[in-house]
Design a protein around this motif. Sequence first.
Motif, mmCIF file in Angstrom:
data_model
loop_
_atom_site.group_PDB
_atom_site.id
_atom_site.type_symbol
_atom_site.label_atom_id
_atom_site.label_comp_id
_atom_site.label_asym_id
_atom_site.label_seq_id
_atom_site.Cartn_x
_atom_site.Cartn_y
_atom_site.Cartn_z
ATOM 1 N N TRP A 36 0.408 2.736 -4.059
ATOM 2 C CA TRP A 36 1.507 2.744 -3.099
ATOM 3 C C TRP A 36 1.493 4.035 -2.309
ATOM 4 C CZ3 TRP A 36 5.446 0.903 -7.272
ATOM 5 C CH2 TRP A 36 5.229 -0.455 -7.524
ATOM 6 N N GLY A 37 1.970 3.933 -1.097
ATOM 7 C CA GLY A 37 2.023 5.096 -0.229
ATOM 8 C C GLY A 37 3.452 5.463 0.123
ATOM 9 N N SER A 38 3.560 6.286 1.156
ATOM 10 C CA SER A 38 4.892 6.742 1.571
ATOM 11 C C SER A 38 5.038 6.720 3.091
ATOM 12 C CB SER A 38 5.138 8.156 1.037
ATOM 13 O OG SER A 38 4.121 9.027 1.518
ATOM 14 N N LEU A 39 4.391 5.736 3.740
ATOM 15 C CA LEU A 39 4.529 5.638 5.196
ATOM 16 C C LEU A 39 5.968 5.333 5.595
ATOM 17 C CD1 LEU A 39 1.361 3.703 6.422
ATOM 18 C CD2 LEU A 39 1.906 6.119 6.700
ATOM 19 N N TRP A 40 6.704 4.655 4.744
ATOM 20 C CA TRP A 40 8.123 4.380 4.931
ATOM 21 C C TRP A 40 8.769 4.349 3.555
ATOM 22 C CZ3 TRP A 40 4.354 1.089 6.936
ATOM 23 C CH2 TRP A 40 3.992 0.023 6.111
ATOM 24 N N PRO A 41 10.073 4.480 3.521
ATOM 25 C CA PRO A 41 10.752 4.481 2.213
ATOM 26 C C PRO A 41 10.599 3.130 1.512
ATOM 27 C CG PRO A 41 12.223 5.259 3.955
ATOM 28 C CD PRO A 41 10.993 4.738 4.617
ATOM 29 N N ARG A 42 10.254 3.162 0.263
ATOM 30 C CA ARG A 42 10.116 1.944 -0.538
ATOM 31 C C ARG A 42 11.447 1.694 -1.242
ATOM 32 N NH1 ARG A 42 7.102 1.838 -4.521
ATOM 33 N NH2 ARG A 42 6.559 -0.341 -4.380
ATOM 34 N N LEU A 108 2.708 -7.589 1.216
ATOM 35 C CA LEU A 108 2.106 -6.553 0.367
ATOM 36 C C LEU A 108 2.034 -5.207 1.090
ATOM 37 C CD1 LEU A 108 -0.662 -8.680 -1.377
ATOM 38 C CD2 LEU A 108 1.506 -7.877 -2.347
ATOM 39 N N ILE A 109 1.876 -5.238 2.418
ATOM 40 C CA ILE A 109 1.927 -3.995 3.196
ATOM 41 C C ILE A 109 3.325 -3.398 3.112
ATOM 42 C CG2 ILE A 109 1.912 -3.016 5.526
ATOM 43 C CD1 ILE A 109 -0.303 -5.000 6.232
ATOM 44 N N ALA A 110 4.349 -4.245 3.278
ATOM 45 C CA ALA A 110 5.729 -3.745 3.209
ATOM 46 C C ALA A 110 6.000 -3.076 1.869
ATOM 47 C CB ALA A 110 6.714 -4.893 3.446
ATOM 48 N N ILE A 111 5.534 -3.700 0.804
ATOM 49 C CA ILE A 111 5.750 -3.143 -0.537
ATOM 50 C C ILE A 111 4.882 -1.904 -0.765
ATOM 51 C CG2 ILE A 111 5.444 -3.599 -3.007
ATOM 52 C CD1 ILE A 111 6.083 -6.596 -2.296
ATOM 53 N N GLY A 112 3.627 -1.940 -0.322
ATOM 54 C CA GLY A 112 2.684 -0.856 -0.587
ATOM 55 C C GLY A 112 2.904 0.386 0.243
ATOM 56 N N ALA A 113 3.390 0.216 1.464
ATOM 57 C CA ALA A 113 3.745 1.346 2.338
ATOM 58 C C ALA A 113 2.633 2.378 2.502
ATOM 59 C CB ALA A 113 5.023 2.019 1.828
ATOM 60 N N LEU A 115 -1.300 3.503 4.421
ATOM 61 C CA LEU A 115 -2.298 3.279 5.463
ATOM 62 C C LEU A 115 -3.438 2.416 4.911
ATOM 63 C CD1 LEU A 115 -3.308 3.816 8.316
ATOM 64 C CD2 LEU A 115 -4.347 5.923 7.473
ATOM 65 N N LEU A 116 -3.790 2.612 3.657
ATOM 66 C CA LEU A 116 -4.857 1.804 3.046
ATOM 67 C C LEU A 116 -4.473 0.321 3.014
ATOM 68 C CD1 LEU A 116 -6.062 4.067 0.109
ATOM 69 C CD2 LEU A 116 -7.225 3.594 2.276
#
Length: 165
Positions: A36-42, A108-113, A115-116
């Motif tokens: 998971w990333g931090s591009l947006w708040p999860r 899955l992008i929304a959840i993963g947040a 760039l990968l």
Amino acid sequence: MDADPAPAPFRLHPAAAWALVAAQFVFLLLLGFLPWGSLWPREAATIVIGLVLVALGVGIALAAGGALGRTLTPSPIPKADGQLVTSGVYSLVRHPIYSGLLVLGLGLIAIGASLLHLLAWIALLSILMAKARFEDLMLLDQYPGYRDYAARVGRLVPGIGRVRS
């Protein structure tokens, strides 16, 4: 002098077809298992939206697969004894299984947040677009009514990617 022979029907080599299928599954798995990333708040809302998109994508893909019945194959090479399905979700898009997988991937992008996740989804989109284009060429050769169908119905999104008649 003889007339020019008709062009040979387009056929994708089976090894290339299965390589596309394998790549599709690799990128689907990456979407599910990348860190998971931090591009947006999860936050809870983001997770709920992601899960709704995942469920919607699975539902679309299952409905489309069910509509195909015995014609269903993971390969973009259509079955020789298959039927052309143009009703149900196939009246909205020509490749609804691929559409469903892309919606699932957006969840899955929304959840993963990360760039990968976004890059894996873009790679999945590229693979599914290639599969759809190859499949369209073979379906044009296999079914006389496919050109008219493809002129009315979008490829992955309703109204987008119609074939000129």
